[in-house]
Motif scaffolding. Structure first.
Motif, PDB file in Angstrom:
ATOM      1  N   HIS A  53      14.746   9.587   4.708  1.00 33.37           N
ATOM      2  CA  HIS A  53      14.769   9.358   6.163  1.00 33.37           C
ATOM      3  C   HIS A  53      16.003   8.571   6.552  1.00 33.37           C
ATOM      4  O   HIS A  53      16.142   7.406   6.217  1.00 33.37           O
ATOM      5  CB  HIS A  53      13.495   8.590   6.555  1.00 33.37           C
TER       6      HIS A  53
ATOM      7  N   GLY B 233       6.741   6.973  14.568  1.00 33.22           N
ATOM      8  CA  GLY B 233       6.154   5.656  14.840  1.00 33.22           C
ATOM      9  C   GLY B 233       5.912   5.458  16.323  1.00 33.22           C
ATOM     10  O   GLY B 233       6.769   5.798  17.142  1.00 33.22           O
TER      11      GLY B 233
ATOM     12  N   VAL C  72       2.247   7.613  14.345  1.00 33.82           N
ATOM     13  CA  VAL C  72       1.916   6.648  13.290  1.00 33.82           C
ATOM     14  C   VAL C  72       1.821   5.300  13.980  1.00 33.82           C
ATOM     15  O   VAL C  72       2.799   4.833  14.579  1.00 33.82           O
ATOM     16  CB  VAL C  72       3.008   6.606  12.197  1.00 33.82           C
TER      17      VAL C  72
ATOM     18  N   ARG D 278       1.852   1.467  14.511  1.00 37.45           N
ATOM     19  CA  ARG D 278       2.527   0.343  13.860  1.00 37.45           C
ATOM     20  C   ARG D 278       1.939  -0.988  14.323  1.00 37.45           C
ATOM     21  O   ARG D 278       1.240  -1.060  15.330  1.00 37.45           O
ATOM     22  CB  ARG D 278       4.020   0.359  14.212  1.00 37.45           C
TER      23      ARG D 278
ATOM     24  N   SER E  31      -4.813   4.700   8.715  1.00 37.69           N
ATOM     25  CA  SER E  31      -4.358   5.514   7.580  1.00 37.69           C
ATOM     26  C   SER E  31      -5.362   6.609   7.250  1.00 37.69           C
ATOM     27  O   SER E  31      -4.978   7.753   6.973  1.00 37.69           O
ATOM     28  CB  SER E  31      -4.136   4.625   6.351  1.00 37.69           C
TER      29      SER E  31
ATOM     30  N   ILE F 298       6.823  14.339   6.918  1.00 42.11           N
ATOM     31  CA  ILE F 298       6.597  12.898   6.884  1.00 42.11           C
ATOM     32  C   ILE F 298       7.694  12.266   6.040  1.00 42.11           C
ATOM     33  O   ILE F 298       8.176  12.872   5.068  1.00 42.11           O
ATOM     34  CB  ILE F 298       5.181  12.557   6.346  1.00 42.11           C
TER      35      ILE F 298
ATOM     36  N   ARG G 194       9.030   7.007   3.279  1.00 44.84           N
ATOM     37  CA  ARG G 194       8.814   5.566   3.419  1.00 44.84           C
ATOM     38  C   ARG G 194       8.679   5.249   4.901  1.00 44.84           C
ATOM     39  O   ARG G 194       9.059   6.051   5.763  1.00 44.84           O
ATOM     40  CB  ARG G 194       9.997   4.784   2.847  1.00 44.84           C
ATOM     41  N   GLU G 195       8.140   4.087   5.214  1.00 46.28           N
ATOM     42  CA  GLU G 195       8.092   3.652   6.610  1.00 46.28           C
ATOM     43  C   GLU G 195       9.482   3.169   7.012  1.00 46.28           C
ATOM     44  O   GLU G 195      10.085   2.330   6.356  1.00 46.28           O
ATOM     45  CB  GLU G 195       7.083   2.508   6.779  1.00 46.28           C
ATOM     46  N   GLY G 196       9.999   3.707   8.087  1.00 46.43           N
ATOM     47  CA  GLY G 196      11.326   3.314   8.547  1.00 46.43           C
ATOM     48  C   GLY G 196      12.433   4.030   7.796  1.00 46.43           C
ATOM     49  O   GLY G 196      12.223   4.609   6.733  1.00 46.43           O
TER      50      GLY G 196
ATOM     51  N   HIS H 132       7.892   5.373  -1.043  1.00 43.62           N
ATOM     52  CA  HIS H 132       6.949   4.267  -1.092  1.00 43.62           C
ATOM     53  C   HIS H 132       5.577   4.803  -1.459  1.00 43.62           C
ATOM     54  O   HIS H 132       5.083   5.751  -0.834  1.00 43.62           O
ATOM     55  CB  HIS H 132       6.901   3.550   0.255  1.00 43.62           C
TER      56      HIS H 132
ATOM     57  N   VAL I  76       2.767   5.624   1.164  1.00 41.25           N
ATOM     58  CA  VAL I  76       2.720   6.905   1.885  1.00 41.25           C
ATOM     59  C   VAL I  76       1.810   7.878   1.147  1.00 41.25           C
ATOM     60  O   VAL I  76       0.985   8.573   1.752  1.00 41.25           O
ATOM     61  CB  VAL I  76       4.150   7.494   2.030  1.00 41.25           C
TER      62      VAL I  76
END
Length: 378
Positions: free
Chosen positions: A97, A124, A145, A147, A158, A178, A181-183, A193, A196
């Protein structure tokens, strides 16, 4: 209300009303003016008002917008691997990402061009706080998603998202995108991550988790930009991390980053879709009987595919040689390309700040370092 109403995109029956509610919004006018500069405003408005499905909105408007972005701010998008995917088949695309909007938008352009099922994509909810942006994201088949939740709320969120992704893939034949990872990756080190994958596994009704992941048809995606249009914007956060300081975002930082990613110069872009993870899951299943160890192994399998298939550009090799004071990769770029990159560095950051220069170069050099770990990379 259905259980997914808080996070899902619009149903087709809701599309026309949503479009009509924002057709006069100044931001819609800006998007359409950029996309169709030679078309009278009343004409595109009339066409929008006759749109009744997400597919029509995506194909007739958003697809054209992304193509215009490529025309104005890049030197072209290349692809590899798409010919291995089957038509009328849903896949779970797990991607590195780099850009808030473009990563998934460009993937969908490629899927459309290859006649494949386009994705519903995670975004997000912090990025769509404004009503117009939320409406636009739902029209573009994004699901939210959530946050900033407490641990208990995060668990419930989740579970809901995992169930929704399973519903899309296994019952609606809708592909899903997707991020790994987040961010976004800020320092050039793309890494999956495990959280996920744990979230995705919550929807499993299988005795063995890997059997469930096989049903989802996971496809790793590697996306690389020759120039990161948001490279300078990532510096404050990288500096804070380097100095062990807490980083607090500015009020409109996400929106500025989103806009910069779209209009900033990217030069060349490449998207590679890997093989569906299948035999890898069988091997993981035979080696580990513990869910956590299986997820760790799957995390590694995703990283292996994403990093091996990441396309390196002259900017990556230049940054590596500058950062480590070598000429190891001088065959991969010209002196003119090196001068252009050095000029970019001088213009975008404080080149008297050694720590900042090092972070800027590492952002571009780390993909080379990561790819060097694989023997057959070059």
């Amino acid at each position: 209300m259905t259980k997914f109403d808080a996070i899902r995109p619009f149903y087709d029956t809701e599309v026309n009303e949503a479009i009509c509610s924002c057709v006069n919004n100044p931001m819609m006018k800006a998007i359409m003016g950029f996309t169709f500069p030679d078309v009278d405003e009343e004409i595109w408005k009339e066409q929008l008002k006759r749109t009744h499905s997400i597919r029509d909105f995506q194909c007739n408007f958003i697809y054209q917008s992304v193509k215009k972005v490529l025309e104005k701010s890049s030197e072209g998008l290349s692809t590899s691997g798409f010919e291995k995917l089957e038509k009328n088949t849903s896949y779970l695309f797990i991607s590195n990402h780099r850009d808030i909007i473009l990563d998934t938008s460009l993937l969908n352009v490629c899927l459309f061009d290859h006649g494949l099922v386009m994705t519903a994509s995670a975004i997000g909810d912090n990025l769509v706080q404004k009503d117009f942006l939320k409406t636009l994201s739902r029209l573009n088949r994004n699901f939210l998603v959530q946050r900033g939740l407490s641990p208990r709320e995060l668990l419930e969120s989740s579970k809901l998202m995992s169930e929704y992704i399973g519903q899309l893939l296994l019952r609606e034949n809708r592909s899903v995108w997707i991020a790994q990872r987040e961010g976004r990756t800020k320092d050039g080190n793309d890494a999956t991550h495990s959280g996920v994958l744990k979230m995705l596994g919550m929807g499993s009704d299988e005795k063995n988790l890997m059997d469930y992941f096989k049903k989802l048809k996971i496809v790793p995606v590697s996306i690389s930009y020759e120039y990161d249009p948001t490279d300078a914007l990532k510096m404050p956060q990288l500096m804070a991390a380097a100095n062990a300081e807490k980083y607090i975002k500015e009020k409109n930082e996400d929106f500025i980053t989103l806009l910069s990613g779209i209009i900033g110069q990217k030069k060349h872009i490449h998207i590679h879709v890997g093989n569906v993870l299948d035999k890898e899951l069988d091997e993981i299943c035979s080696q580990f009987d513990n869910n956590n160890k299986q997820i760790q192994a799957l995390t590694q399998a995703l990283d292996d595919s994403i990093l091996k298939n990441y396309k390196l550009w002259p900017t990556n090799y230049i940054a590596y040689d500058l950062l480590y004071n070598t000429t190891n990769y001088s065959n991969y770029y010209t002196e003119a390309e090196k001068s252009l990159f050095e000029r970019r560095l001088e213009m975008r950051i404080d080149d008297k700040n050694a720590q900042m220069v090092e972070s800027f170069l590492a952002m571009y050099a780390n993909p080379v370092v990561n790819k060097m770990k694989y023997e057959n990379a070059f």
